[in-house]
Scaffold this motif. Structure first.
Motif, short mmCIF file in Angstrom:
data_model
loop_
_atom_site.label_atom_id
_atom_site.label_comp_id
_atom_site.label_asym_id
_atom_site.label_seq_id
_atom_site.Cartn_x
_atom_site.Cartn_y
_atom_site.Cartn_z
N ASP A 10 0.81 -1.29 0.18
CA ASP A 10 -0.12 -0.07 -0.02
C ASP A 10 0.98 1.35 0.04
O ASP A 10 0.48 2.22 -0.86
CB ASP A 10 -0.90 -0.12 1.25
N ASP A 11 2.03 1.37 0.62
CA ASP A 11 2.85 2.53 0.93
C ASP A 11 3.59 2.75 -0.50
O ASP A 11 3.38 3.93 -0.95
CB ASP A 11 3.87 2.46 2.00
N LEU A 12 3.79 1.81 -1.27
CA LEU A 12 4.57 1.97 -2.57
C LEU A 12 3.42 2.43 -3.56
O LEU A 12 3.58 3.40 -4.34
CB LEU A 12 5.08 0.55 -3.09
N LEU A 13 2.13 1.87 -3.44
CA LEU A 13 1.16 2.46 -4.24
C LEU A 13 1.03 3.76 -4.28
O LEU A 13 0.86 4.75 -5.20
CB LEU A 13 -0.12 1.62 -4.27
N SER A 14 0.67 4.37 -2.94
CA SER A 14 0.31 5.49 -2.45
C SER A 14 1.26 6.54 -3.15
O SER A 14 1.33 7.65 -3.61
CB SER A 14 0.29 5.59 -0.97
N LYS A 15 2.70 6.25 -2.66
CA LYS A 15 3.96 6.96 -3.19
C LYS A 15 3.99 7.11 -4.66
O LYS A 15 4.23 8.22 -5.19
CB LYS A 15 5.32 6.54 -2.28
N SER A 16 3.64 6.10 -5.14
CA SER A 16 3.81 6.24 -6.84
C SER A 16 2.67 6.99 -7.26
O SER A 16 2.97 7.84 -8.29
CB SER A 16 3.64 4.68 -7.42
N ARG A 17 1.54 7.13 -6.78
CA ARG A 17 0.45 7.70 -7.15
C ARG A 17 0.74 9.20 -6.95
O ARG A 17 0.54 10.16 -7.80
CB ARG A 17 -0.75 7.20 -6.56
N GLU A 18 1.36 9.66 -5.70
CA GLU A 18 1.69 11.17 -5.36
C GLU A 18 2.92 11.56 -6.60
O GLU A 18 2.74 12.43 -6.96
CB GLU A 18 2.41 11.03 -4.14
N TYR A 19 3.90 10.43 -6.66
CA TYR A 19 5.07 10.98 -7.48
C TYR A 19 4.32 11.14 -8.93
O TYR A 19 4.92 12.15 -9.53
CB TYR A 19 5.66 9.70 -7.69
N ALA A 20 3.46 10.25 -9.56
CA ALA A 20 2.66 10.63 -10.88
C ALA A 20 2.34 11.84 -10.99
O ALA A 20 2.17 12.71 -11.86
CB ALA A 20 1.98 9.40 -11.13
#
Length: 74
Positions: A10-20
């Protein structure tokens, strides 16, 4: 276009969406771009290896010449 399901923390998904979002793109587009670059790089490496092999291979014919008709005669 086909859909693909990925699993990630979940944390990787969240950070990836923020980055995008910060970079004006989507997570889907980031993943597609990464895969395109990876596949293209792999193909490019293969072509470079073939070109290197072509340069290394030397066929010696002892000065003899062949033409297409002679090669295909039976």
């Amino acid at each position: 276009m086909k859909n693909v399901t990925l699993s990630m923390p979940d944390d990787l998904l969240s950070k990836s969406r923020e980055y995008a979002e910060k970079h004006g793109t989507t997570l889907n587009e980031m993943i597609r771009d990464y895969l395109k670059k990876t596949v293209k790089s792999d193909q490019s490496d293969f072509i470079k290896r073939l070109e290197l092999l072509q340069q290394q291979v030397q066929v010696k014919t002892k000065g003899e010449r062949f033409d297409r008709d002679e090669l295909y005669e039976r």
